[in-house]
Scaffold this active site. Structure first.
Site, PDB file in Angstrom:
ATOM      1  N   HIS B  84       0.843  -1.199   0.000  1.00 31.94           N
ATOM      2  CA  HIS B  84       0.000   0.000   0.000  1.00 31.94           C
ATOM      3  C   HIS B  84       0.882   1.255   0.000  1.00 31.94           C
ATOM      4  CE1 HIS B  84      -2.850   3.100   1.299  1.00 31.94           C
ATOM      5  NE2 HIS B  84      -2.057   3.356   2.331  1.00 31.94           N
ATOM      6  N   ASP B 113       6.639  21.374 -26.545  1.00 32.35           N
ATOM      7  CA  ASP B 113       6.513  20.050 -25.946  1.00 32.35           C
ATOM      8  C   ASP B 113       7.533  19.979 -24.816  1.00 32.35           C
ATOM      9  OD1 ASP B 113       6.431  17.084 -25.530  1.00 32.35           O
ATOM     10  OD2 ASP B 113       5.187  17.178 -27.320  1.00 32.35           O
ATOM     11  N   TRP B 149       7.119   0.079   3.776  1.00 36.86           N
ATOM     12  CA  TRP B 149       7.604   0.790   2.590  1.00 36.86           C
ATOM     13  C   TRP B 149       9.000   1.327   2.837  1.00 36.86           C
ATOM     14  CZ3 TRP B 149       8.791   6.002   1.323  1.00 36.86           C
ATOM     15  CH2 TRP B 149       8.678   6.915   2.364  1.00 36.86           C
ATOM     16  N   SER B 177      12.778   5.750 -13.798  1.00 37.27           N
ATOM     17  CA  SER B 177      11.674   6.505 -14.382  1.00 37.27           C
ATOM     18  C   SER B 177      11.604   7.912 -13.797  1.00 37.27           C
ATOM     19  CB  SER B 177      10.369   5.754 -14.137  1.00 37.27           C
ATOM     20  OG  SER B 177       9.273   6.607 -14.247  1.00 37.27           O
ATOM     21  N   SER B 178      11.709   7.999 -12.469  1.00 34.35           N
ATOM     22  CA  SER B 178      11.625   9.319 -11.843  1.00 34.35           C
ATOM     23  C   SER B 178      12.769  10.218 -12.272  1.00 34.35           C
ATOM     24  CB  SER B 178      11.681   9.199 -10.325  1.00 34.35           C
ATOM     25  OG  SER B 178      10.541   8.586  -9.848  1.00 34.35           O
ATOM     26  N   HIS B 261      13.437  11.781   3.450  1.00 40.27           N
ATOM     27  CA  HIS B 261      12.838  13.062   3.801  1.00 40.27           C
ATOM     28  C   HIS B 261      12.684  13.977   2.592  1.00 40.27           C
ATOM     29  CE1 HIS B 261      10.934  16.023   6.151  1.00 40.27           C
ATOM     30  NE2 HIS B 261      11.614  16.867   5.396  1.00 40.27           N
ATOM     31  N   GLU B 263      12.177  13.043  -0.220  1.00 41.88           N
ATOM     32  CA  GLU B 263      11.072  12.409  -0.939  1.00 41.88           C
ATOM     33  C   GLU B 263       9.716  12.947  -0.478  1.00 41.88           C
ATOM     34  OE1 GLU B 263      10.609  10.398  -3.422  1.00 41.88           O
ATOM     35  OE2 GLU B 263       8.501   9.869  -3.060  1.00 41.88           O
ATOM     36  N   TYR B 265       9.078  15.812   0.547  1.00 41.36           N
ATOM     37  CA  TYR B 265       8.901  17.139  -0.054  1.00 41.36           C
ATOM     38  C   TYR B 265       8.686  17.047  -1.545  1.00 41.36           C
ATOM     39  CZ  TYR B 265       9.209  19.362   4.296  1.00 41.36           C
ATOM     40  OH  TYR B 265       8.885  19.743   5.552  1.00 41.36           O
ATOM     41  N   SER B 276      -1.081  27.297  -4.994  1.00 41.57           N
ATOM     42  CA  SER B 276      -0.724  28.689  -5.291  1.00 41.57           C
ATOM     43  C   SER B 276      -1.273  29.138  -6.633  1.00 41.57           C
ATOM     44  CB  SER B 276       0.802  28.864  -5.302  1.00 41.57           C
ATOM     45  OG  SER B 276       1.352  28.403  -4.105  1.00 41.57           O
ATOM     46  N   HIS B 310      15.241  13.041  11.830  1.00 37.00           N
ATOM     47  CA  HIS B 310      14.073  13.145  12.720  1.00 37.00           C
ATOM     48  C   HIS B 310      13.210  11.891  12.629  1.00 37.00           C
ATOM     49  CE1 HIS B 310      11.950  15.566   9.300  1.00 37.00           C
ATOM     50  NE2 HIS B 310      11.665  14.289   9.171  1.00 37.00           N
ATOM     51  N   HIS B 311      13.513  11.038  11.664  1.00 36.44           N
ATOM     52  CA  HIS B 311      12.808   9.758  11.620  1.00 36.44           C
ATOM     53  C   HIS B 311      13.485   8.710  12.505  1.00 36.44           C
ATOM     54  CE1 HIS B 311      10.199  10.932   8.244  1.00 36.44           C
ATOM     55  NE2 HIS B 311      11.227  11.675   7.900  1.00 36.44           N
ATOM     56  N   THR B 336       7.452  26.923   5.625  1.00 33.39           N
ATOM     57  CA  THR B 336       6.130  26.333   5.417  1.00 33.39           C
ATOM     58  C   THR B 336       5.063  27.293   5.912  1.00 33.39           C
ATOM     59  OG1 THR B 336       7.203  24.224   5.882  1.00 33.39           O
ATOM     60  CG2 THR B 336       4.819  24.210   5.702  1.00 33.39           C
ATOM     61  N   LYS B 339       4.288  30.022   3.528  1.00 33.90           N
ATOM     62  CA  LYS B 339       3.384  29.625   2.451  1.00 33.90           C
ATOM     63  C   LYS B 339       1.935  29.690   2.892  1.00 33.90           C
ATOM     64  CE  LYS B 339       6.223  27.007  -0.494  1.00 33.90           C
ATOM     65  NZ  LYS B 339       5.686  27.569  -1.723  1.00 33.90           N
ATOM     66  N   ARG B 458       1.949   1.157  15.161  1.00 33.18           N
ATOM     67  CA  ARG B 458       1.559   1.041  13.756  1.00 33.18           C
ATOM     68  C   ARG B 458       2.000  -0.313  13.203  1.00 33.18           C
ATOM     69  NH1 ARG B 458       6.035   4.842  10.629  1.00 33.18           N
ATOM     70  NH2 ARG B 458       4.911   4.151   8.793  1.00 33.18           N
TER      71      ARG B 458
HETATM   72  C1  HEM Z   1       6.085  21.029   9.206  1.00 30.84           C
HETATM   73  C2  HEM Z   1       6.621  20.103   8.540  1.00 30.84           C
HETATM   74  C3  HEM Z   1       6.894  18.687   8.999  1.00 30.84           C
HETATM   75  C4  HEM Z   1       7.503  18.237  10.129  1.00 30.84           C
HETATM   76  C5  HEM Z   1       8.055  19.097  11.238  1.00 30.84           C
HETATM   77  C6  HEM Z   1       7.526  16.801  10.075  1.00 30.84           C
HETATM   78  C7  HEM Z   1       8.074  15.979  11.023  1.00 30.84           C
HETATM   79  C8  HEM Z   1       8.057  14.599  10.993  1.00 30.84           C
HETATM   80  C9  HEM Z   1       8.680  13.740  11.956  1.00 30.84           C
HETATM   81  C10 HEM Z   1       9.487  14.194  13.140  1.00 30.84           C
HETATM   82  C11 HEM Z   1       8.436  12.446  11.582  1.00 30.84           C
HETATM   83  C12 HEM Z   1       8.950  11.170  12.266  1.00 30.84           C
HETATM   84  C13 HEM Z   1       7.970  10.652  13.219  1.00 30.84           C
HETATM   85  C14 HEM Z   1       8.364   9.322  13.775  1.00 30.84           C
HETATM   86  O1  HEM Z   1       8.571   8.372  12.994  1.00 30.84           O
HETATM   87  O2  HEM Z   1       8.460   9.225  14.995  1.00 30.84           O
HETATM   88  C15 HEM Z   1       7.648  12.500  10.396  1.00 30.84           C
HETATM   89  C16 HEM Z   1       7.190  11.389   9.727  1.00 30.84           C
HETATM   90  C17 HEM Z   1       6.667  11.453   8.458  1.00 30.84           C
HETATM   91  N1  HEM Z   1       6.357  12.595   7.738  1.00 30.84           N
HETATM   92 FE1  HEM Z   1       6.544  14.496   8.386  1.00 30.84          FE
HETATM   93  N2  HEM Z   1       6.906  16.396   8.943  1.00 30.84           N
HETATM   94  C18 HEM Z   1       6.530  17.518   8.254  1.00 30.84           C
HETATM   95  C19 HEM Z   1       5.894  17.575   7.047  1.00 30.84           C
HETATM   96  C20 HEM Z   1       5.671  16.469   6.254  1.00 30.84           C
HETATM   97  C21 HEM Z   1       5.222  16.510   4.909  1.00 30.84           C
HETATM   98  C22 HEM Z   1       4.935  17.780   4.120  1.00 30.84           C
HETATM   99  C23 HEM Z   1       5.142  15.238   4.470  1.00 30.84           C
HETATM  100  C24 HEM Z   1       4.724  14.671   3.147  1.00 30.84           C
HETATM  101  C25 HEM Z   1       4.060  15.251   2.261  1.00 30.84           C
HETATM  102  C26 HEM Z   1       5.517  14.384   5.557  1.00 30.84           C
HETATM  103  C27 HEM Z   1       5.523  13.016   5.493  1.00 30.84           C
HETATM  104  C28 HEM Z   1       5.936  12.202   6.510  1.00 30.84           C
HETATM  105  C29 HEM Z   1       5.936  10.775   6.418  1.00 30.84           C
HETATM  106  C30 HEM Z   1       5.530   9.942   5.198  1.00 30.84           C
HETATM  107  C31 HEM Z   1       6.379  10.299   7.645  1.00 30.84           C
HETATM  108  C32 HEM Z   1       6.450   8.868   8.131  1.00 30.84           C
HETATM  109  C33 HEM Z   1       7.410   8.006   7.444  1.00 30.84           C
HETATM  110  C34 HEM Z   1       7.334   6.606   8.018  1.00 30.84           C
HETATM  111  O3  HEM Z   1       7.906   6.356   9.064  1.00 30.84           O
HETATM  112  O4  HEM Z   1       6.701   5.750   7.365  1.00 30.84           O
HETATM  113  N3  HEM Z   1       5.821  15.156   6.641  1.00 30.84           N
HETATM  114  N4  HEM Z   1       7.429  13.823  10.053  1.00 30.84           N
HETATM  115 CU   LIG Z   2      10.905  13.652   7.448  1.00 32.29          CU
END
Ligand code: HEM
Ligand SMILES: [Cu+2]
Lengths: 291, 533
Positions: B84, B113, B149, B177-178, B261, B263, B265, B276, B310-311, B336, B339, B458
């Site tokens: 998924h 084009d 994933w 591809s990307s 990370h 990614e 963005y 916008s 931060h992950h 952010t 914006k 999770r």
């Molecule tokens: C203000 C901006 C953001 C902050 C401060 C932030 C912060 C964080 C932090 C600290 C985690 C880790 C949490 C953990 O695993 O304990 C996280 C996970 C995640 N964030 Fe954000 N995030 C932000 C914006 C975004 C945006 C814009 C996206 C995507 C469009 C995003 C997608 C994700 C995803 C996919 C994960 C989880 C990945 C995983 O473990 O499977 N975040 N974020």
């Molecule tokens: Cu991140």
């Protein structure tokens, strides 16, 4: 040139991309099956892999043939030329980032994971509990699990190879100068020399691998030192191979009278690629062999 | 922002009548070099993947409807969460944005084009094959990938099933591809702008895609490196991620998140561009703070390279690193915030009307911000020790990705569908789609914050009894959201088939070159570049 063609040339339908997609599919499936069947007898994955590679080569040949014909018909404007150049530059940037992943692994292993396993920083208990006899040294000739190997020195083959690649970059530069001055004789000589140096480099690299496997016991699976050594030099070697093939194609095109002092994008792209491969080697030489 | 001369309009129309009509039949799609065809292919592919990935989410929610193991085997459950995620990231969201870029970037910058049209076709057509491999592995003995994933080692190495090589090579193809797609976008934007389309006149969607493409070229190769090391660790006895050989499983996480990370963005910057574009149209005002939007986007992209850990707050990094990554992460909230402020300021005192794209955009602004706030909470290192790997993280990234990225894609699709097809979509149905999605998505994801804070982990097919009520609610929201998306399929299908004809400029507040060409956009546009005043 005809006014019409100053427009950006948008090619008509082309069968090659979809053929290439099928080729890529076969290569991926074939490579995966080959790897998965490595331990069994009588796997058939590699046939799919070879089939895919053959189709890919056929596709590349035909695609480039079309492009060269279009170029010779004067369909390409200066703007088109810039598209090609920029595309190639970004492709090389992506390749740089690919190598960065492996250099990153090398630095992490050297500066973080191996010292920590040896108890550096606040990791005394890591060492004590996991492998108390393990000592952190680099090159890592004894892994925590106890596998031993010998390090590859930088004198000898690696140094010779460095010199070879450096010279090849210079000869290629001279070839480029000759191209721009329309001196076809020196062009062929210098380009030929570059290709030759590339082949010699590859030969010596094979020699070095044999030496590593037979004399030093340094193999792909001898701990993180062997891993980074073989993946970095291996991927580099693959790129040298590719670069040599590209230069060879360019060489044959020169023999056929292609390119002019002003228009020689394919030559330029091949040269950029070669210089890039050269720079990667310099980093390799410093970080994998010397330090 | 910019306009073209009338004279040119005729020119474009004339050219269309002249030459190069689309080829007939299947060949048109297989051999095409046309950015509009390829854009449509990407979008249709993305929608298909969205439905397949969504079906997997339904399996997950069905299993989690009640505590206990009832419907599927835990190993299969793991495959569902993994595939998924992979499908939604690489198969739904990214191709949707690439499809929008293919369609809109040449139109917005007045290019005939994409810069490299044949490579464009190649970038698209390898994608379906990659997902064919990935999906096929689900049906093989041993099953598909089941390590999440994020494919952390040693789950993906020591403990993965024998089909992992298929996953690895599928990801390689997605990456290729990307990268090719991104190179095409960058070169198109840098090299193909019509004369007079200076950098600071560039529509924001184009700007955000330029920066996204840069991120893609920079980090997709790192992902390729990561899967390669997984491959050699698993099949060739290397020990990159094995401490016994001097490696480190945590090293995997560093490499993965160095890609991962940026990614995330990659999946939100084009969304910023879409919002916008849409908000000014329906506020009938110019975008507030255009230049600051450009700078904010660039700084988000640059900062995204230095926040990856931060992950990994709970992996035992040195305290200095924990602090560095905490502060760097919080720093990203500043651009952010710029914006969000600009969008709100654009609406302020505008004469707003609530057409469907605007509804999705407003929902985006509110709900994406909510996801940003939960992100901030997660960025606080000591707090993350509690939230990490709970449903709170799942809530966070679904707010930024579903009500963020996916809502922006819906907004963009409704905004440009009439331009693509020449027909207005069924507005009533579209509004139903919006309101049902809006309500159900919050029923689906909001309670995840609560169960997450209360400690529900999770990626587990079972849970403690005290989470039962919320999980039932979440599942109901999930089914409702999933069903609502079928409405979108109906709307798109009907719109492609017919509907009220629309003029060149579909929305009266809209600006930009794409509204100067007829609707539906002719097969070839801007054969000669328009003049930008
Ligand atoms: C203000 C901006 C953001 C902050 C401060 C932030 C912060 C964080 C932090 C600290 C985690 C880790 C949490 C953990 O695993 O304990 C996280 C996970 C995640 N964030 Fe954000 N995030 C932000 C914006 C975004 C945006 C814009 C996206 C995507 C469009 C995003 C997608 C994700 C995803 C996919 C994960 C989880 C990945 C995983 O473990 O499977 N975040 N974020
Ligand atoms: Cu991140």
């Amino acid at each position: 040139m005809n006014q019409n063609y100053e427009k950006y040339y948008v090619p008509d339908q082309s069968p090659w991309p979809i053929v290439g997609a099928v080729a890529m599919f076969l290569i991926a499936v074939g490579a995966a099956l080959t790897v998965m069947q490595a331990s069994e007898e009588g796997g058939n994955g590699h046939y799919i892999l070879y089939g895919g590679i053959a189709i890919l080569l056929y596709m590349l040949f035909s695609w480039f043939k079309n492009v060269i014909e279009e170029s010779h018909q004067g369909l390409y404007s200066a703007q088109m030329d810039r598209s090609f150049r920029q595309g190639m530059s970004w492709f090389i940037f992506s390749e740089v980032m690919f190598f960065m992943a492996f250099f990153g692994a090398l630095f992490y292993a050297r500066m973080i994971s191996v010292p920590w396993l040896g108890g550096a920083g606040n990791n005394a208990m890591t060492n004590e509990v996991l492998w108390p006899t393990f000592e952190a040294v680099w090159p890592l000739v004894t892994t925590p699990a106890g596998d031993t190997t010998q390090a590859m020195g930088w004198l000898g083959l690696p140094l010779i190879n460095t010199v070879i690649l450096l010279i090849s970059s210079v000869t290629l530069h001279f070839a480029h100068v000759a191209m721009e001055n329309n001196k076809r004789g020196p062009l062929k000589v210098f380009l030929g020399a570059t290709i030759l140096l590339g082949v010699v480099f590859l030969g010596l690299q094979v020699e070095e691998y044999i030496h590593a496997y037979q004399d030093l016991g340094l193999t792909l699976d001898s701990g993180v030192y062997g891993n980074t050594f073989f993946l970095l030099t291996g991927f580099h070697g693959m790129h040298v191979t590719l670069g040599t093939i590209i230069l060879l194609v360019v060489f044959f095109r020169i023999l056929k009278g292609h390119f002019s002092p002003k228009k020689h994008f394919a030559f330029q792209a091949a040269a950029w690629y070669w210089h890039f491969v050269d720079v990667v080697w310099l980093c390799l030489f410093v970080f994998v062999y010397v330090l | 922002m910019s306009s073209i001369t009338d004279e040119h309009n005729n020119d474009a129309a004339h050219h269309d009548a002249g030459h190069h009509q689309p080829a007939k039949g299947f060949k048109r799609w297989l051999f095409t070099t046309n950015h509009k065809d390829i854009g449509s292919l990407y979008l249709i592919f993305s929608l298909t993947m969205f439905l397949i990935g969504g079906a997997m989410a339904m399996v997950i929610r069905a299993e989690l409807f009640q505590p206990g193991l009832q419907l599927v085997d835990p190993h299969f459950f793991n495959q569902m969460t993994t595939v998924h995620g992979l499908i939604m990231v690489f198969g739904a969201v990214m191709p949707a944005f690439t499809g929008l870029a293919n369609w809109m970037v040449p139109l917005m910058i007045g290019a005939p084009d994409m810069a490299l049209p044949r490579m464009n076709n190649w970038s698209f057509w390898i994608l379906p094959f990659a997902f064919l491999i990935l999906l096929a592995s689900l049906f093989m003995p041993g099953g598909g990938p089941a390590f999440g994933w994020t494919f952390y080692a040693p789950l993906s190495t020591t403990y993965s099933n024998d089909n992992t090589a298929l996953f690895v090579f599928a990801v390689h193809i997605m990456g290729i591809s990307s990268i090719m797609g991104a190179i095409n976008v960058v070169v198109t934007i840098v090299n193909m702008r019509a004369p007079g389309m200076t950098w600071m006149k560039l529509p924001l969607f184009v700007w955000t895609w330029l920066i996204t493409a840069f991120l893609l070229i920079a980090v997709m190769p790192v992902l390729a490196g990561a899967v390669t090391m997984v491959l050699t660790d698993k099949y060739f006895a290397t020990s990159f991620f094995d401490a016994a050989g001097g490696g480190d499983p945590v090293m995997f996480q560093h490499i993965f998140w160095f890609f991962g990370h940026p990614e995330v963005y990659i999946m939100i910057l084009p969304a910023f561009g879409i919002i916008s574009t849409i908000v000014p149209t329906f506020s009938r005002k110019k975008l507030f703070g255009y230049a600051s939007m450009v700078y904010a986007t660039s700084s988000i992209a640059l900062l995204s390279f230095i926040v990856w850990a931060h992950h990994m707050f709970t992996t035992g990094m040195p305290v200095a690193a924990e602090l560095f990554f905490m502060y760097a992460t919080m720093l990203i909230s500043v651009p952010t915030g710029v914006k969000v402020f600009n969008w709100v300021a654009t609406m302020w005192r505008g004469s707003i009307s609530f057409e469907v794209p605007m509804l999705f955009s407003i929902a985006f602004i509110v709900l994406f911000t909510l996801g940003g706030f939960s992100g901030l909470m997660l960025a606080i290192t000591p707090a993350d020790f509690q939230y990490h790997d709970t449903y709170f993280v799942v809530a966070h990234f679904h707010y930024v990705l579903v009500t963020g990225a996916v809502f922006s894609i819906m907004a963009g699709a409704y905004y440009w569908l009439p331009k693509w097809t020449g027909n207005m979509f069924n507005i009533t149905l579209a509004k139903w789609h919006f309101w049902l999605s809006l309500v159900s998505v919050n029923v689906l994801f909001f309670p995840m914050h609560f169960v997450g804070l209360a400690g529900m982990p999770r990626r587990i097919p079972d849970y403690a009894l005290q989470f039962a009520d919320f999980n039932a609610i979440i599942s109901i929201g999930g089914f409702a959201f999933g069903l609502s998306q079928l409405l979108f399929v109906v709307v798109v299908y009907k719109c492609a088939k017919g509907g009220d004809k629309v003029p060149a400029k579909v929305w009266d507040g809209a600006e930009g070159l794409e509204w100067e060409v007829p609707s539906p956009a002719p097969y070839h546009t801007f054969d000669t570049p328009p003049e930008i005043k």
